[in-house]
Design a protein around this motif. Structure first.
Motif, mmCIF file in Angstrom:
data_model
loop_
_atom_site.group_PDB
_atom_site.id
_atom_site.type_symbol
_atom_site.label_atom_id
_atom_site.label_comp_id
_atom_site.label_asym_id
_atom_site.label_seq_id
_atom_site.Cartn_x
_atom_site.Cartn_y
_atom_site.Cartn_z
ATOM 1 N N LYS A 109 0.835 -1.213 0.000
ATOM 2 C CA LYS A 109 0.000 0.000 0.000
ATOM 3 C C LYS A 109 0.865 1.258 0.000
ATOM 4 C CE LYS A 109 -4.183 1.816 2.192
ATOM 5 N NZ LYS A 109 -3.861 3.247 2.349
ATOM 6 N N ALA A 110 1.910 1.259 0.842
ATOM 7 C CA ALA A 110 2.820 2.409 0.894
ATOM 8 C C ALA A 110 3.510 2.604 -0.457
ATOM 9 C CB ALA A 110 3.850 2.217 1.998
ATOM 10 N N LEU A 111 3.893 1.496 -1.100
ATOM 11 C CA LEU A 111 4.540 1.578 -2.407
ATOM 12 C C LEU A 111 3.591 2.152 -3.451
ATOM 13 C CD1 LEU A 111 6.865 0.907 -4.382
ATOM 14 C CD2 LEU A 111 5.840 -1.365 -4.647
ATOM 15 N N LEU A 112 2.365 1.636 -3.512
ATOM 16 C CA LEU A 112 1.409 2.090 -4.522
ATOM 17 C C LEU A 112 1.037 3.557 -4.326
ATOM 18 C CD1 LEU A 112 -0.953 -1.023 -4.733
ATOM 19 C CD2 LEU A 112 0.890 -0.379 -6.297
ATOM 20 N N GLU A 113 0.919 3.975 -3.079
ATOM 21 C CA GLU A 113 0.612 5.389 -2.806
ATOM 22 C C GLU A 113 1.757 6.277 -3.274
ATOM 23 O OE1 GLU A 113 -2.279 4.797 1.125
ATOM 24 O OE2 GLU A 113 -0.151 5.296 1.371
ATOM 25 N N PHE A 114 2.988 5.835 -3.049
ATOM 26 C CA PHE A 114 4.145 6.591 -3.537
ATOM 27 C C PHE A 114 4.172 6.641 -5.057
ATOM 28 C CE2 PHE A 114 8.494 5.883 -5.244
ATOM 29 C CZ PHE A 114 8.941 7.189 -5.141
ATOM 30 N N LEU A 115 3.932 5.519 -5.702
ATOM 31 C CA LEU A 115 3.920 5.485 -7.168
ATOM 32 C C LEU A 115 2.857 6.417 -7.735
ATOM 33 C CD1 LEU A 115 4.412 1.657 -7.851
ATOM 34 C CD2 LEU A 115 6.147 3.474 -7.831
ATOM 35 N N GLN A 116 1.725 6.507 -7.065
ATOM 36 C CA GLN A 116 0.679 7.414 -7.533
ATOM 37 C C GLN A 116 1.131 8.862 -7.423
ATOM 38 O OE1 GLN A 116 -2.363 6.577 -9.067
ATOM 39 N NE2 GLN A 116 -2.096 8.745 -9.546
ATOM 40 N N ARG A 117 1.876 9.188 -6.371
ATOM 41 C CA ARG A 117 2.393 10.550 -6.235
ATOM 42 C C ARG A 117 3.383 10.875 -7.358
ATOM 43 N NH1 ARG A 117 2.358 8.975 -0.723
ATOM 44 N NH2 ARG A 117 4.625 8.704 -0.611
ATOM 45 N N VAL A 118 4.169 9.876 -7.741
ATOM 46 C CA VAL A 118 5.075 10.059 -8.886
ATOM 47 C C VAL A 118 4.264 10.333 -10.145
ATOM 48 C CG1 VAL A 118 6.774 8.927 -10.380
ATOM 49 C CG2 VAL A 118 6.919 8.644 -7.895
ATOM 50 N N ILE A 119 3.234 9.555 -10.358
ATOM 51 C CA ILE A 119 2.399 9.679 -11.557
ATOM 52 C C ILE A 119 1.659 11.012 -11.579
ATOM 53 C CG2 ILE A 119 0.366 8.693 -12.721
ATOM 54 C CD1 ILE A 119 1.381 5.951 -11.552
ATOM 55 N N ASP A 120 1.304 11.526 -10.417
ATOM 56 C CA ASP A 120 0.613 12.814 -10.348
ATOM 57 C C ASP A 120 1.461 13.941 -10.931
ATOM 58 O OD1 ASP A 120 -1.582 11.638 -9.194
ATOM 59 O OD2 ASP A 120 -1.006 12.149 -7.129
ATOM 60 N N ASN A 121 2.769 13.728 -11.026
ATOM 61 C CA ASN A 121 3.687 14.730 -11.601
ATOM 62 C C ASN A 121 4.136 14.334 -13.006
ATOM 63 O OD1 ASN A 121 4.596 16.776 -9.260
ATOM 64 N ND2 ASN A 121 4.276 14.753 -8.370
ATOM 65 N N ARG A 122 3.334 13.556 -13.712
ATOM 66 C CA ARG A 122 3.744 12.995 -15.006
ATOM 67 C C ARG A 122 4.000 14.046 -16.079
ATOM 68 N NH1 ARG A 122 -1.372 11.457 -13.797
ATOM 69 N NH2 ARG A 122 -3.086 12.322 -15.017
ATOM 70 N N GLU A 123 3.368 15.176 -15.987
ATOM 71 C CA GLU A 123 3.591 16.203 -17.014
ATOM 72 C C GLU A 123 5.030 16.697 -16.997
ATOM 73 O OE1 GLU A 123 0.800 19.363 -16.883
ATOM 74 O OE2 GLU A 123 -0.953 18.078 -17.201
ATOM 75 N N LYS A 124 5.679 16.639 -15.848
ATOM 76 C CA LYS A 124 7.068 17.092 -15.739
ATOM 77 C C LYS A 124 8.055 15.926 -15.724
ATOM 78 C CE LYS A 124 6.061 21.500 -13.460
ATOM 79 N NZ LYS A 124 6.326 22.358 -12.265
ATOM 80 N N ASN A 125 7.712 14.842 -15.004
ATOM 81 C CA ASN A 125 8.679 13.739 -14.923
ATOM 82 C C ASN A 125 8.540 12.729 -16.064
ATOM 83 O OD1 ASN A 125 6.546 11.967 -14.197
ATOM 84 N ND2 ASN A 125 6.870 12.347 -12.015
ATOM 85 N N LYS A 126 7.503 12.905 -16.898
ATOM 86 C CA LYS A 126 7.277 12.033 -18.073
ATOM 87 C C LYS A 126 7.040 10.574 -17.674
ATOM 88 C CE LYS A 126 8.276 15.726 -20.395
ATOM 89 N NZ LYS A 126 7.172 16.598 -20.856
ATOM 90 N N MET A 127 6.558 10.349 -16.457
ATOM 91 C CA MET A 127 6.287 8.992 -15.982
ATOM 92 C C MET A 127 4.785 8.814 -15.815
ATOM 93 S SD MET A 127 9.176 7.450 -15.893
ATOM 94 C CE MET A 127 8.824 5.982 -14.961
#
Length: 640
Positions: A432-450
């Motif tokens: 759960k902690a991993l998936l929540e972190f991955l979602q935070r990464v994805i929330d910045n996809r316009e800049k990090n291209k992920m």
């Protein structure tokens, strides 16, 4: 039979086959992918997205070359009947066979609450175990499955369409490659539901949690409704599955008392098996053999041992401290960094950091400023890979991968929901902690291209690669595995909020079990007191809810022992919610207690037909009271 393999062997095998690197060459070549057919509109699962997967595998290989310790993975392949016997134990039905099989009454209440498809799944395993025990000339008294399920067959009607749920079977690939041809990826004879980009508008679909998933699969089988659903599920966008409003409240993992959660896990295993049976997908559990592992340190240490070690430092820790710190370090560098999670840290530097962390982390002397952001990301993935047993567990890793064989998005989601419930607490909390972190990464996809797809491609090998260890498979099969596990990773990330929900039909089955057990206990107690009239009269008076005498009809008394207002009678109305009850108590707090905020204390339903259940804010109290009129209502924190 015991299979012993190493992760290094796998990594080298994969990289050699796809030719991205050789041992003496560091110039990246164009990967030689397995042959596959792509329909004209299949642009979402393109070569670039799959390239992330192969590149991540190559990075794993390079990292492994610089690690001196080879981790051994030992998996026990079950003998005939052993799998089913272990399954019955996991489902809480071990007393249906073996030395205690002569008195299976303890399981009768449990069996009486099962659906037709769940009962069929149990019956199938009992029959297999019975046949195996007879072959081995075991002298146990083995119950006849016809006797075990006789009452159920008499009391439960046939399905509306007249089919017998106990014989509902489909060919494993019956649903593969028949619908959604325009947006699918075909590899040989196998069709995969493709990953899609977030830019495509997603449809909204209600997920039915009130009816058994397996029963839904039966009712949809060969119907026009199913075909329409399959067409919808196979669109070029992932549906926005949403939870329908439930007036009695949504139950999430962590909301129930341990004794009820144990029942939930038993039912989830039976339901998952029934769903796979109905859809003709094989569900095999593996069992890890006890092996010698490190009992201290940070990497290559069992998750439970690591948490016990952490809890001595920080009591109550549920997620490994090193895992939390690595995520924190990545976020300190900013989640807008382009290529975050995809770009690896230098392999030699990662090796040195691992050694330094092992020596200095718990002493508090490690210099985190020396850890670059991409290094922290590589260390996080390394931590996941080097768990002695996979994060998704040895027992259910194959079941997670088999999700890709289910014909619709809805059924894939249902299976993942049940599998998340079945994970050990430590694995589930860390996931759960991993998936929540991955979602935070994805929330910045316009800049990090992920995007979700990119992150899924990068993370899938780290969670699923253990499954293929030691397998001699074709390139085609490996490509299917790559696309399939990336798809599952995608679903885990996108639908994580829903996956931690306990389906209402399972909660209702737990309520029914508790009610039946209460009746059984009550009957036993009355029998015990039969010759003691005074005690019997006293018991019967106590058995009545005290609230009936103290509180008028349509009113509940809510207790709040830790607040200044310790008790309050509240009139039930059609619109009264759990959040309204909390608000009334919190509005009367003063002093230190006034600092209590919403989310720190919760309203609980305790007793009656449930052990204990934390209510969500949108629970309608009158509806819940009608479902469980004998419950008590208490406001407290989750920690108390």
């Amino acid at each position: 039979m015991v299979t012993v393999v190493t992760k290094l062997v796998f990594c080298f095998h994969f990289s050699r086959k796809y030719g991205q690197y050789t041992m003496n060459q560091e110039i990246t070549k164009v990967p030689e992918k397995p042959p596959f057919d792509r329909s004209s509109s299949q642009d979402s699962l393109d070569e670039l997205s799959m390239e992330d997967y192969w590149t991540e595998l190559e990075n794993i290989k390079k990292s492994s070359e610089n690690r001196q310790d080879q981790e051994v993975v030992v998996v026990k392949e079950p003998d005939e009947g052993e799998l089913e016997e272990e399954w019955l134990k996991e489902a809480g039905l071990s007393n249906l066979f073996g030395e205690s099989a002569g008195d299976p009454q303890e399981s009768m209440v449990f069996l009486s609450t099962l659906t037709r498809t769940q009962a069929a799944a149990v019956q199938k395993r009992v029959e297999t175990v019975s046949q195996t025990l007879r072959k081995k000339n075991k002298q146990y008294q083995i119950p006849d499955v016809r006797d075990i399920f006789a009452q159920q067959r008499e009391s439960k009607e046939k399905a509306p369409d007249g089919t017998n749920s106990q014989s509902v079977r489909t060919d494993e690939n019956k649903h593969q490659g028949k619908d959604d041809q325009d947006s699918s990826l075909v590899v040989g004879e196998k069709e995969l539901i493709p990953l899609v980009s977030e830019e495509v508008p997603a449809s909204e679909t209600d997920i039915n949690l009130e009816v058994s998933f397996a029963e839904q699969a039966v009712s949809q089988k060969d119907s026009s409704k199913e075909k329409a659903q399959k067409s919808k599920d196979g669109d070029a966008s992932l549906p926005n599955f949403r939870l329908p409003k439930d007036k009695t409240g949504t139950t999430r993992i962590g909301d129930l008392a341990p004794q009820d959660m144990k029942k939930v896990c038993h039912l989830a295993l039976i339901e998952l098996t029934a769903l796979y049976d109905v859809l003709g997908v094989e569900l095999k559990q593996q069992k890890a053999v006890k092996i010698k592992t490190k009992d201290s340190g940070l990497f290559c240490i069992p998750l439970i041992a690591l948490l016990e070690q952490d809890q001595r430092k920080v009591p109550g820790t549920r997620i490994p401290l090193i895992f939390q710190k690595l995520i924190s370090r990545i976020e300190e560098g900013g989640l807008e960094t382009e290529g975050l999670l995809r770009i690896p840290g230098a392999a030699v530097r990662i090796k040195n950091l691992c050694q330094e962390l092992e020596a200095k982390f718990y002493e508090g002397t490690f210099n985190w400023e020396s850890v670059k952001q991409h290094d922290a990301a590589s260390l996080l993935k390394l931590f996941i890979r080097e768990l002695p047993q996979p994060l998704l567990s040895v027992e259910y890793l194959k079941a997670f991968q088999a999700v890709q064989n289910l014909p619709t998005r809805t059924q894939q989601l249902q299976a993942l929901n049940l599998l998340v419930i079945l994970l050990p607490d430590a694995n589930r909390d860390t996931l759960k902690a991993l998936l929540e972190f991955l979602q935070r990464v994805i929330d910045n996809r316009e800049k990090n291209k992920m995007t979700t797809m990119n992150v899924a491609m990068v993370m899938a090998p780290n969670l699923f690669m253990c499954h293929t260890l030691g397998l001699k498979s074709s390139e085609q099969r490996e490509f299917v595995m790559a696309a399939g596990t990336a798809n599952i990773m995608h679903l885990l990330i996108k639908y994580q909020q829903l996956l931690w929900t306990i389906p209402k039909f399972i909660v209702n089955q737990v309520r029914k079990q508790n009610t039946e057990n209460h009746k059984k206990d009550k009957k036993a107690m009355k029998k015990l007191l039969k010759k003691r009239a005074f005690d019997r009269e006293k018991y019967e008076k106590q058995d009545k809810s005290t609230s009936d005498a103290d509180v008028p009809q349509g009113v509940i008394r809510v207790q709040a022992p830790h607040l200044s207002k310790v008790s309050m009678a509240i009139q039930l109305t059609e619109e009264l919610k759990a959040s309204d009850v909390l608000a009334r108590f919190l509005s009367q707090e003063s002093g230190i207690a006034q600092t209590l905020k919403k989310g720190e204390v919760f309203l609980y339903e305790i007793g009656g037909n449930i052990g204990e259940r934390c209510l969500d804010d949108d629970t309608y109290m009158k509806d819940l009271y009608q479902l469980n009129p004998n419950a008590e209502w208490v406001i407290k924190s989750k920690a108390s």
